[in-house]
Design a protein around this motif. Sequence first.
Motif, short mmCIF file in Angstrom:
data_model
loop_
_atom_site.label_atom_id
_atom_site.label_comp_id
_atom_site.label_asym_id
_atom_site.label_seq_id
_atom_site.Cartn_x
_atom_site.Cartn_y
_atom_site.Cartn_z
N LEU A 9 51.14 -45.07 8.99
CA LEU A 9 51.80 -45.10 10.30
C LEU A 9 53.26 -45.52 10.19
O LEU A 9 54.10 -45.07 10.97
CB LEU A 9 51.06 -46.03 11.26
N ASN A 10 53.58 -46.36 9.23
CA ASN A 10 54.94 -46.85 9.07
C ASN A 10 55.83 -45.95 8.21
O ASN A 10 57.06 -46.03 8.33
CB ASN A 10 54.94 -48.25 8.47
N LYS A 11 55.23 -45.09 7.38
CA LYS A 11 56.04 -44.39 6.39
C LYS A 11 55.84 -42.88 6.32
O LYS A 11 56.50 -42.22 5.53
CB LYS A 11 55.77 -44.96 5.01
N PHE A 12 54.91 -42.29 7.08
CA PHE A 12 54.66 -40.86 6.87
C PHE A 12 55.84 -40.01 7.28
O PHE A 12 56.65 -40.39 8.13
CB PHE A 12 53.36 -40.42 7.56
N CYS A 13 55.97 -38.85 6.61
CA CYS A 13 57.09 -37.94 6.87
C CYS A 13 56.63 -36.51 6.67
O CYS A 13 55.49 -36.25 6.29
CB CYS A 13 58.27 -38.28 5.98
N TYR A 14 57.52 -35.58 6.92
CA TYR A 14 57.21 -34.16 6.88
C TYR A 14 58.20 -33.42 5.99
O TYR A 14 59.33 -33.86 5.81
CB TYR A 14 57.34 -33.55 8.28
N THR A 15 57.77 -32.27 5.49
CA THR A 15 58.69 -31.33 4.86
C THR A 15 58.89 -30.19 5.85
O THR A 15 58.10 -30.02 6.78
CB THR A 15 58.14 -30.77 3.54
N ASP A 16 59.91 -29.39 5.65
CA ASP A 16 60.16 -28.26 6.55
C ASP A 16 58.99 -27.28 6.57
O ASP A 16 58.65 -26.72 7.61
CB ASP A 16 61.44 -27.53 6.17
N LEU A 17 58.37 -27.07 5.43
CA LEU A 17 57.29 -26.08 5.34
C LEU A 17 55.99 -26.52 6.01
O LEU A 17 55.20 -25.68 6.42
CB LEU A 17 57.00 -25.76 3.87
N VAL A 18 55.79 -27.81 6.14
CA VAL A 18 54.50 -28.29 6.65
C VAL A 18 54.29 -27.95 8.13
O VAL A 18 53.17 -27.75 8.56
CB VAL A 18 54.31 -29.80 6.38
N TYR A 19 55.36 -27.84 8.90
CA TYR A 19 55.20 -27.50 10.32
C TYR A 19 54.52 -26.14 10.48
O TYR A 19 53.58 -26.00 11.26
CB TYR A 19 56.56 -27.50 11.04
N GLY A 20 55.00 -25.17 9.75
CA GLY A 20 54.39 -23.84 9.80
C GLY A 20 52.97 -23.84 9.28
O GLY A 20 52.09 -23.17 9.82
N ARG A 21 52.73 -24.61 8.23
CA ARG A 21 51.40 -24.71 7.64
C ARG A 21 50.42 -25.31 8.64
O ARG A 21 49.29 -24.83 8.79
CB ARG A 21 51.45 -25.54 6.36
N ILE A 22 50.83 -26.35 9.35
CA ILE A 22 49.94 -26.99 10.33
C ILE A 22 49.63 -26.02 11.46
O ILE A 22 48.48 -25.88 11.88
CB ILE A 22 50.55 -28.31 10.85
N ASN A 23 50.65 -25.34 11.98
CA ASN A 23 50.42 -24.35 13.04
C ASN A 23 49.45 -23.28 12.58
O ASN A 23 48.53 -22.91 13.30
CB ASN A 23 51.74 -23.71 13.48
N LYS A 24 49.64 -22.79 11.36
CA LYS A 24 48.78 -21.73 10.83
C LYS A 24 47.35 -22.21 10.63
O LYS A 24 46.41 -21.57 11.08
CB LYS A 24 49.36 -21.22 9.51
N LYS A 25 47.19 -23.36 9.98
CA LYS A 25 45.84 -23.85 9.65
C LYS A 25 45.05 -24.27 10.89
O LYS A 25 43.83 -24.13 10.91
CB LYS A 25 45.94 -25.04 8.69
N LEU A 26 45.75 -24.81 11.90
CA LEU A 26 45.06 -25.25 13.11
C LEU A 26 45.10 -24.19 14.21
O LEU A 26 44.64 -24.43 15.32
CB LEU A 26 45.66 -26.56 13.62
N ASN A 27 45.69 -23.03 13.89
CA ASN A 27 45.79 -21.93 14.84
C ASN A 27 46.50 -22.35 16.12
O ASN A 27 46.01 -22.17 17.23
CB ASN A 27 44.41 -21.34 15.14
N LEU A 28 47.70 -22.95 15.94
CA LEU A 28 48.50 -23.46 17.05
C LEU A 28 49.87 -22.78 17.05
O LEU A 28 50.24 -22.11 16.08
CB LEU A 28 48.70 -24.97 16.91
N THR A 29 50.62 -22.98 18.12
CA THR A 29 52.01 -22.52 18.20
C THR A 29 52.86 -23.64 18.79
O THR A 29 53.49 -23.48 19.83
CB THR A 29 52.14 -21.25 19.05
N LEU A 30 52.86 -24.77 18.11
CA LEU A 30 53.57 -25.95 18.60
C LEU A 30 54.96 -26.03 17.99
O LEU A 30 55.18 -25.57 16.86
CB LEU A 30 52.80 -27.22 18.25
N SER A 31 55.87 -26.66 18.70
CA SER A 31 57.20 -26.93 18.16
C SER A 31 57.09 -28.10 17.17
O SER A 31 56.09 -28.81 17.13
CB SER A 31 58.17 -27.29 19.28
#
Length: 84
Positions: A9-31
Amino acid sequence: MNNFKEVILNKFCYTDLVYGRINKKLNLTLSNPEIEELILKIISETAPSEFIKKGKNIYITNHTKKVRLTINSFTNRIITADKM
């Protein structure tokens, strides 16, 4: 027992590619901000006992939302999210 939840909770972060991967894997279209809000909510609502470290990754299983997050334990980066 390690408190992976507090650390993540204090340190997690994202890469640019992970946003698309999450949308694809969870079948979402989130910003990107919506994905960040969703991930924060999943991590916050998941019991500490559902944070399991296997090898270099931590797996967070939220049975209510039927989602499993994979986080690199060294960098605290979100790797992916999977439907259960």
